[in-house]
Design a protein around this motif. Structure first.
Motif, PDB file in Angstrom:
ATOM      1  N   ASP A  79       0.911  23.705   1.616  1.00 17.51           N
ATOM      2  CA  ASP A  79       1.006  22.439   2.344  1.00 17.51           C
ATOM      3  C   ASP A  79      -0.386  21.824   2.441  1.00 17.51           C
ATOM      4  OD1 ASP A  79       3.672  22.772   2.702  1.00 17.51           O
ATOM      5  OD2 ASP A  79       3.544  23.513   4.757  1.00 17.51           O
ATOM      6  N   TYR A  80      -0.552  20.659   1.833  1.00 13.02           N
ATOM      7  CA  TYR A  80      -1.805  19.915   1.923  1.00 13.02           C
ATOM      8  C   TYR A  80      -1.642  18.868   3.011  1.00 13.02           C
ATOM      9  CZ  TYR A  80      -2.756  22.063  -2.618  1.00 13.02           C
ATOM     10  OH  TYR A  80      -2.964  22.974  -3.634  1.00 13.02           O
ATOM     11  N   ARG A  81      -2.480  18.974   4.058  1.00 14.49           N
ATOM     12  CA  ARG A  81      -2.399  18.060   5.191  1.00 14.49           C
ATOM     13  C   ARG A  81      -3.469  16.984   5.033  1.00 14.49           C
ATOM     14  NH1 ARG A  81       0.720  20.562   9.265  1.00 14.49           N
ATOM     15  NH2 ARG A  81       1.177  22.746   8.736  1.00 14.49           N
ATOM     16  N   LEU A  82      -2.991  15.735   4.982  1.00 13.97           N
ATOM     17  CA  LEU A  82      -3.873  14.594   4.789  1.00 13.97           C
ATOM     18  C   LEU A  82      -4.044  13.910   6.135  1.00 13.97           C
ATOM     19  CD1 LEU A  82      -2.357  13.139   1.483  1.00 13.97           C
ATOM     20  CD2 LEU A  82      -3.953  15.026   1.771  1.00 13.97           C
ATOM     21  N   ALA A  83      -5.264  13.951   6.649  1.00 13.09           N
ATOM     22  CA  ALA A  83      -5.530  13.388   7.974  1.00 13.09           C
ATOM     23  C   ALA A  83      -6.929  12.804   7.997  1.00 13.09           C
ATOM     24  CB  ALA A  83      -5.373  14.467   9.042  1.00 13.09           C
ATOM     25  N   ALA A  84      -7.221  12.043   9.053  1.00  9.32           N
ATOM     26  CA  ALA A  84      -8.537  11.423   9.221  1.00  9.32           C
ATOM     27  C   ALA A  84      -8.907  11.457  10.691  1.00  9.32           C
ATOM     28  CB  ALA A  84      -8.533  10.000   8.702  1.00  9.32           C
ATOM     29  N   SER A  85     -10.188  11.636  10.953  1.00  8.18           N
ATOM     30  CA  SER A  85     -10.674  11.633  12.339  1.00  8.18           C
ATOM     31  C   SER A  85     -10.830  10.225  12.855  1.00  8.18           C
ATOM     32  CB  SER A  85     -12.032  12.372  12.427  1.00  8.18           C
ATOM     33  OG  SER A  85     -11.900  13.715  11.982  1.00  8.18           O
ATOM     34  N   ALA A  86     -10.891   9.267  11.952  1.00  7.76           N
ATOM     35  CA  ALA A  86     -11.007   7.853  12.301  1.00  7.76           C
ATOM     36  C   ALA A  86     -10.628   7.065  11.060  1.00  7.76           C
ATOM     37  CB  ALA A  86     -12.431   7.536  12.754  1.00  7.76           C
ATOM     38  N   PRO A  87     -10.352   5.757  11.192  1.00 11.42           N
ATOM     39  CA  PRO A  87     -10.038   4.966  10.001  1.00 11.42           C
ATOM     40  C   PRO A  87     -11.145   5.094   8.959  1.00 11.42           C
ATOM     41  CG  PRO A  87      -9.574   3.715  11.982  1.00 11.42           C
ATOM     42  CD  PRO A  87     -10.285   4.959  12.437  1.00 11.42           C
ATOM     43  N   GLY A  88     -10.730   5.294   7.693  1.00  8.47           N
ATOM     44  CA  GLY A  88     -11.683   5.468   6.609  1.00  8.47           C
ATOM     45  C   GLY A  88     -11.240   6.573   5.681  1.00  8.47           C
ATOM     46  N   GLN A  89     -12.190   7.296   5.116  1.00  4.81           N
ATOM     47  CA  GLN A  89     -11.878   8.350   4.171  1.00  4.81           C
ATOM     48  C   GLN A  89     -11.114   9.471   4.871  1.00  4.81           C
ATOM     49  OE1 GLN A  89     -12.552   8.277   0.909  1.00  4.81           O
ATOM     50  NE2 GLN A  89     -13.518   6.245   1.100  1.00  4.81           N
TER      51      GLN A  89
END
Length: 697
Positions: A150-160
């Motif tokens: 399972d690859y989890r795609l997340a961000a700490s803030a808008p952006g990369q």
């Protein structure tokens, strides 16, 4: 309705010309369409022969766990990872809904990369917290590969964004997965690129919606999550598309579909196609609309029973999956004017296997896909469009020329008829006097015949009128003489001195005058009485030997016409005919009397009987004056006479004798004619009577 309007109304039948032309164009369009379908099927068979030479991985199995495959077609562009939808507008979205939130998924492949864009609707957004573990940490997207990672795609803030996965107790970063997280008013957009090698041909995708942490346990919402194997990822094959590109043609779209209806390769577009270089040769918009209205309306495209993007389960596709070629003609999707021809051909491969229990080999055709060929009909419609334009123009010109010619001809015809009407009206004035202004036409058509018929009719009416005008003078002359004889005889009788011989002479003269008056009155009423007798059928028909009858009649005539030599030539053959004896004798009386009145005293009157096949000919010839050329065909009309002066024999000649001859001849179905003798010495009357030997007793 006047003649001009009648003929102009009849000219409306010329509209059958453009109608026939439209039918021809329609048939030509149908024939061209059938030819295009045959060509399409032939192209498909050629492509099938090439595809059957190797395995393309088109045999797939239907999903049994309810997890529908995801489809990512090959696209020739690279998406800029910025989270925006600008590059994705042309891609259809797969809608993912789960009560509290919804997402739209778009995917495509380019080479060995998978590009995806997820639009999540989430009113309460939470970002990844780096200080916590990856499980249940903020809103994120989970990609499950075929090997269960399972690859989890997340961000700490808008952006990369960062891709992480769990390996045992360790959290690892997947550097080959890149993407961008864009916050929106409705939620957020996630755009990423993933190597296809990481997914192992399968892709499970679900979104985690994490609310604010209220306790040690977070509230999670999952979409498309299952502990089972993720669904297959269906992609198009570039090598298969390169093979199809060898057969690419303008306005031709080639697609290969696997056994479950998924598109595995596609080349070409159904763009409008213009035959030849001539954009300037296309017809005017109104003419084109008329042309399209004449043609048959194509049926609607077959409906797709699958709602999944990339999967097609139309009736032709299902028929081809079952091994049957399906061809048809449809309206192009999203277009009300354009049409296409389509052919779905099964892709079969011959597999050789050995029979059980024997060494014989057998070959079977194994079906493992469908080749779909779609071609725009604009290619041949442009041909028939130009043909229709030329046909319409030539038909219009022909109609205008025909209408102008017809109008001119009708006007000329009407002018001739009006001129004939004016000439006919001016031929006779209000007092009944005839003028010489009527000139018959010399043309050989029907109006010329009508004009000459009017001229002949006017001449006959003029002659009849002249006869009627002189009739009173003739009657006065005829009646005055016997009346004078009667008066003078009665006067002399009253003044007689009693001499018996003298009185008897005066009585005899008075009686002769009275008899002459009686014969005049009898001659005037004889024709009408004879006509009434014939009309009511009072005459009896008998089988009579004409040789015998004329022998007796001529013998009696010799005693009456002593000043002439009557000569009878009988026929050597039997002359038995069904006739009315009294009428035929009366006819002979008139002809012999007419001959005797014109023949000089002491001359011969020849009566000859002859037979020609089934006809009997009676010919009476006499010397004397010739018939006037203008009167030869009018002698047998009522009250027509050619006598210039009456003989002094006391006979009455009112022009009725030959008319009676004509009535009797018509009753027997015979023909009577009068002609001058060839040597010009006299006249011959000929009566031809038909006979039937089968009716003779």
């Amino acid at each position: 309705m006047k003649l001009k309007r009648q003929l102009m109304a009849a000219s409306l039948f010329m509209l059958a010309l453009p109608w026939a032309g439209c039918q021809y164009v329609r048939e030509a369009e149908s024939a061209l369409r059938a030819g295009q379908l045959q060509s399409l099927e032939a192209t498909g068979q050629a492509i099938n022969s090439l595809l059957a030479q190797q395995e393309w991985g088109l045999v797939t199995k239907a999903s049994t766990d309810g997890a529908e495959p995801l489809f990512a077609p090959e696209r020739p562009w690279i998406a800029i990872l910025d989270g925006y939808l600008d590059e994705w507008q042309s891609m259809p979205a797969r809608r993912l809904e789960n009560g509290e939130f919804a997402a739209d998924l778009r995917m495509f492949t380019r080479g060995d990369k998978l590009y995806l864009h997820v639009s999540v609707e989430d009113s309460e957004r939470s970002y990844f917290d780096p200080m916590r573990g990856i499980a249940n940490n903020g809103d994120h997207i989970v990609l499950r590969s075929g090997n269960g990672i399972d690859y989890r795609l997340a961000a700490s803030a808008p952006g990369q964004l960062i891709a992480r996965y769990q390996s045992g107790n360790r959290t690892l970063y997947e550097r080959e997965i890149a993407g961008y997280w864009l916050e929106t008013q409705q939620g957020y957009h996630l755009e990423a690129v993933v190597p296809l090698a990481l997914l192992k041909g399968k892709l499970g995708l679900y979104a985690v919606n994490a609310s604010a942490i209220a306790s040690d346990n977070a509230y999670l919402s999952h979409y498309n999550f299952s502990d089972q194997q993720p669904p297959r990822l269906i992609t198009t094959r570039v090598d298969l598309e390169r093979t199809l590109a060898l057969f690419q043609q303008p306005s031709l779209k080639l697609s290969v579909i696997d056994s479950q209806g998924w598109h595995r390769a596609s080349v070409g577009e159904l763009a409008s196609y213009q035959y030849g270089p001539a954009r300037t040769t296309t017809s005017h918009g109104a003419l084109k609309a008329l042309y399209r209205a004449i043609l048959e309306t194509p049926p609607a495209p077959p409906s797709n029973s699958s709602q999944l993007f990339g999967q097609e389960k139309t009736a032709p596709i299902l028929a081809a999956i079952n091994g049957q070629t399906a061809a048809g003609w449809y309206r192009q999707p999203h277009s009300s004017e354009r049409s296409l021809v389509s052919a779905a051909i099964p892709i079969k491969k011959q597999v050789v296997s050995a029979q059980n229990g024997s060494g014989e080999l057998k070959s079977d055709d194994v079906q493992y896909g469908v080749l779909l060929l779609e071609q725009s009909s604009e290619s041949y419609l442009s041909l028939t469009d130009r043909a229709f334009s030329k046909l319409f123009l030539s038909s219009t010109i022909a109609l205008l020329i025909g209408a102008a010619g017809l109008f001119g001809y009708v006007s000329w015809l009407s002018w001739r008829i009006r001129r004939l009407n004016r000439s006919t009206q001016s031929a006779v004035d209000h007092q009944g006097n005839f003028s010489s202004t009527f000139k018959p036409s010399r043309t050989s058509d029907e109006i010329g015949d009508l004009s000459r018929g009017f001229g002949e009719l006017l001449n006959r009416v003029q002659q009849y009128t002249n006869y009627l005008q002189t009739l009173s003078r003739k009657l006065s002359h005829e009646l005055r003489t016997p009346l004078a004889v009667v008066h003078s005889s009665l006067d002399n009788l009253s003044m007689s001195n009693g001499d018996k011989q003298e009185r008897e002479m005066y009585q005899k003269r008075a009686k002769e005058g009275a008899n002459r008056l009686s014969s005049l009155l009898t001659a005037m009423s004889e024709a009408s009485r004879l006509e009434e007798s014939i009309k009511h059928g009072d005459q009896e028909i008998e089988a009579i030997d004409l040789n015998l009858m004329f022998r007796e009649v001529i013998a009696a005539y010799k005693d009456v016409y002593t000043q002439h030599n009557l000569m009878l030539s009988e026929c050597e053959q039997p002359l038995v005919a069904n006739i009315a004896p009294e009428l035929l004798v009366q006819l002979t009386d008139k002809l012999v009397d007419n001959a005797a009145s014109f023949a000089p005293e002491g001359s011969d009157i020849k009566i000859r009987l002859s037979r020609n096949s089934n006809k009997v000919e009676l010919r009476i010839e006499n010397t004397g004056p010739r018939l006037p050329e203008a009167m030869q065909h009018q002698l047998f009309d009522n009250m027509v006479s050619v006598r210039e002066k009456e003989k002094s024999d006391g006979g009455s000649h009112l022009g009725l004798g030959l008319h009676i001859v004509k009535l009797i001849a018509d009753f027997h179905g015979a023909a009577v004619t009068a002609n001058n003798l060839e040597d010009g010495s006299g006249v011959a009357f000929t009566l031809v009577i038909p006979i039937d030997d089968n009716k003779h007793a």
